[in-house]
Write a protein that holds these residues in place. Structure first.
Motif, short mmCIF file in Angstrom:
data_model
loop_
_atom_site.label_atom_id
_atom_site.label_comp_id
_atom_site.label_asym_id
_atom_site.label_seq_id
_atom_site.Cartn_x
_atom_site.Cartn_y
_atom_site.Cartn_z
N PRO A 174 9.04 39.68 43.19
CA PRO A 174 10.40 39.28 42.77
C PRO A 174 11.09 40.38 41.97
CG PRO A 174 8.86 37.48 42.42
CD PRO A 174 8.03 38.68 42.80
N LEU A 175 12.39 40.52 42.20
CA LEU A 175 13.16 41.57 41.52
C LEU A 175 13.32 41.24 40.03
CD1 LEU A 175 14.92 44.18 42.18
CD2 LEU A 175 16.87 42.61 42.03
N PRO A 176 12.87 42.13 39.14
CA PRO A 176 13.07 41.89 37.71
C PRO A 176 14.57 41.86 37.38
CG PRO A 176 11.43 43.61 38.07
CD PRO A 176 12.09 43.35 39.39
N PRO A 177 14.97 41.04 36.42
CA PRO A 177 16.40 40.96 36.05
C PRO A 177 16.99 42.32 35.68
CG PRO A 177 15.14 39.20 34.99
CD PRO A 177 14.13 40.12 35.62
N ILE A 212 16.18 52.87 34.57
CA ILE A 212 16.51 51.63 33.87
C ILE A 212 15.35 51.14 33.01
CG2 ILE A 212 17.10 49.19 34.18
CD1 ILE A 212 18.59 50.00 36.73
N ASP A 213 14.18 51.00 33.63
CA ASP A 213 13.01 50.49 32.90
C ASP A 213 11.75 50.77 33.70
OD1 ASP A 213 11.06 49.10 31.54
OD2 ASP A 213 12.25 47.28 31.26
N SER A 214 10.91 51.65 33.19
CA SER A 214 9.64 51.95 33.86
C SER A 214 8.45 51.61 32.97
CB SER A 214 9.59 53.45 34.21
OG SER A 214 9.66 54.25 33.03
N LYS A 215 8.70 50.82 31.91
CA LYS A 215 7.64 50.55 30.93
C LYS A 215 7.17 49.11 30.91
CE LYS A 215 9.04 54.34 27.86
NZ LYS A 215 9.46 54.72 26.49
N THR A 216 8.11 48.15 31.04
CA THR A 216 7.68 46.76 30.99
C THR A 216 6.81 46.43 32.20
OG1 THR A 216 9.69 46.04 32.11
CG2 THR A 216 9.73 46.04 29.71
N PRO A 217 5.81 45.55 32.03
CA PRO A 217 4.84 45.27 33.10
C PRO A 217 5.48 44.85 34.43
CG PRO A 217 4.09 44.35 31.02
CD PRO A 217 5.47 44.85 30.78
N ARG A 234 7.17 47.88 36.04
CA ARG A 234 6.17 48.84 36.53
C ARG A 234 5.53 48.34 37.82
NH1 ARG A 234 4.01 52.72 33.12
NH2 ARG A 234 1.99 52.48 34.13
N LYS A 235 5.24 47.05 37.87
CA LYS A 235 4.64 46.47 39.07
C LYS A 235 5.60 46.56 40.25
CE LYS A 235 2.79 42.13 40.92
NZ LYS A 235 2.52 40.69 40.65
N PHE A 236 6.86 46.24 40.00
CA PHE A 236 7.85 46.30 41.08
C PHE A 236 8.02 47.73 41.59
CE2 PHE A 236 12.07 46.66 42.90
CZ PHE A 236 12.18 45.51 43.67
N LEU A 237 8.13 48.68 40.69
CA LEU A 237 8.31 50.08 41.08
C LEU A 237 7.08 50.61 41.81
CD1 LEU A 237 10.07 51.48 37.88
CD2 LEU A 237 11.11 51.05 40.11
N SER A 238 5.91 50.15 41.43
CA SER A 238 4.68 50.57 42.10
C SER A 238 4.67 50.10 43.56
CB SER A 238 3.46 50.00 41.37
OG SER A 238 2.27 50.31 42.06
#
Length: 307
Positions: free
Chosen positions: A9-12, A49-54, A57-61
């Protein structure tokens, strides 16, 4: 082309790239090169935008996994291995979609597929930034396409007849997407009868947009990425292909001979190569005018050292 593993799911936090990812999904089979660069844009933007919150990070991975799988499937495709070719491919594809929508707009044929084409063209111009800074022309096209998509959408939604052509807004006004605005379902490209794809309209400031110079659109290629739906709520006439106007050739180019004292830099050679790649890509879409213009730029640069 093999199916890609689904994304979580896409993080907000990544709401601003949701439409670019949807455009990627729509092009997985239709144009994998476009799909690849849409995901690359989403990846680069998401990292900023955000590469740190879990969850991010999971979505980008997972998105990175999709990119690597796509790159492997596309193999030695020049549009992936050579940035110049990739940029030309994406830019010409976006322009082709823009010209289709602009042609429909100027002819007074207003329908959801044309709105979708305007909006998608603006998203693809966003994607071109993966290759570097946008040209002034692309910035204006993106701004105009986004405004047109919003304006026509709102008119049709309210039962009003849109005004055709580049009228009604001012060049100096900043147009920003309102991600909270109500999304309206739009069709994807034919022949699919329906889609879950959505268009996110934005609230538009009032004003006059007569400062932007948009190409007439009558020279849009007949075989465009978006076609008129077989049935719409608005009466539509059949699009007739129109003869293309070839730009006048600069007569000085016929007599220009490279001077021995002209020293071309590596950047000059790269720019000339870029113009030639643009010309080749334009010819794939039978866009003679763009091809001639870019070849003239390359020739002038190589023979005079100036653009």
């Amino acid at each position: 082309m093999a199916a890609l593993a689904p994304l979580p799911p896409l993080p907000p936090q990544f709401k601003s790239i949701q439409h670019h990812l949807r455009t990627a999904q729509e092009h997985d089979k239709r144009d994998p090169v476009v799909a690849y660069y849409c995901r690359l844009y989403a990846m680069q933007t998401g990292m900023k935008i955000d590469s740190k919150t879990p969850e991010c990070r999971k979505f980008l991975s997972k998105l990175m996994d999709q990119l690597e799988a796509l790159k492997k499937q596309l193999g030695d495709n020049e549009a992936i291995t050579q940035e110049i070719v990739g940029c030309a491919h994406l830019e010409n594809y976006a322009l082709k979609m823009f010209l289709y929508a602009d042609n429909e707009d100027r002819a007074g044929r207003f329908h959801k597929n044309m709105i979708k084409s305007f909006y998608t063209a603006s998203l693809l111009i966003d994607v071109i930034t993966v290759f570097g800074e946008l040209t002034d022309e692309n910035v204006k096209h993106r701004k105009y396409a986004r405004w047109k998509a919003t304006y026509i959408h709102n008119c049709l939604k309210n039962g009003e007849t849109p005004q055709a052509g580049p009228v009604g807004i001012e060049e100096d006004n900043d147009i920003e997407e309102n991600e909270d605005a109500g999304a309206t379902s739009l069709p994807t490209q034919p022949p699919q009868p329906s889609s879950s794809s959505t268009y996110d309209p934005s609230n538009m400031p009032s004003g006059n947009y007569t400062g932007i110079q948009i190409p007439p659109g009558a020279h849009a290629p007949a075989n465009t990425p978006a076609e008129v739906p077989h049935s719409t709520s608005v009466t539509s006439n059949t699009i007739q292909p129109t003869p293309q106007t070839v730009p006048a050739i600069d007569p000085t180019l016929f007599s220009t001979i490279s001077q021995g004292d002209i020293r071309l830099t590596p950047e000059d050679f790269a720019r000339a190569q870029k113009y030639c790649k643009y010309a080749g890509s334009a010819l794939q879409y039978e866009d003679v005018s763009t091809a001639v213009q870019n070849l003239q730029k390359a020739l002038k640069l190589l023979t005079t050292g100036r653009e």
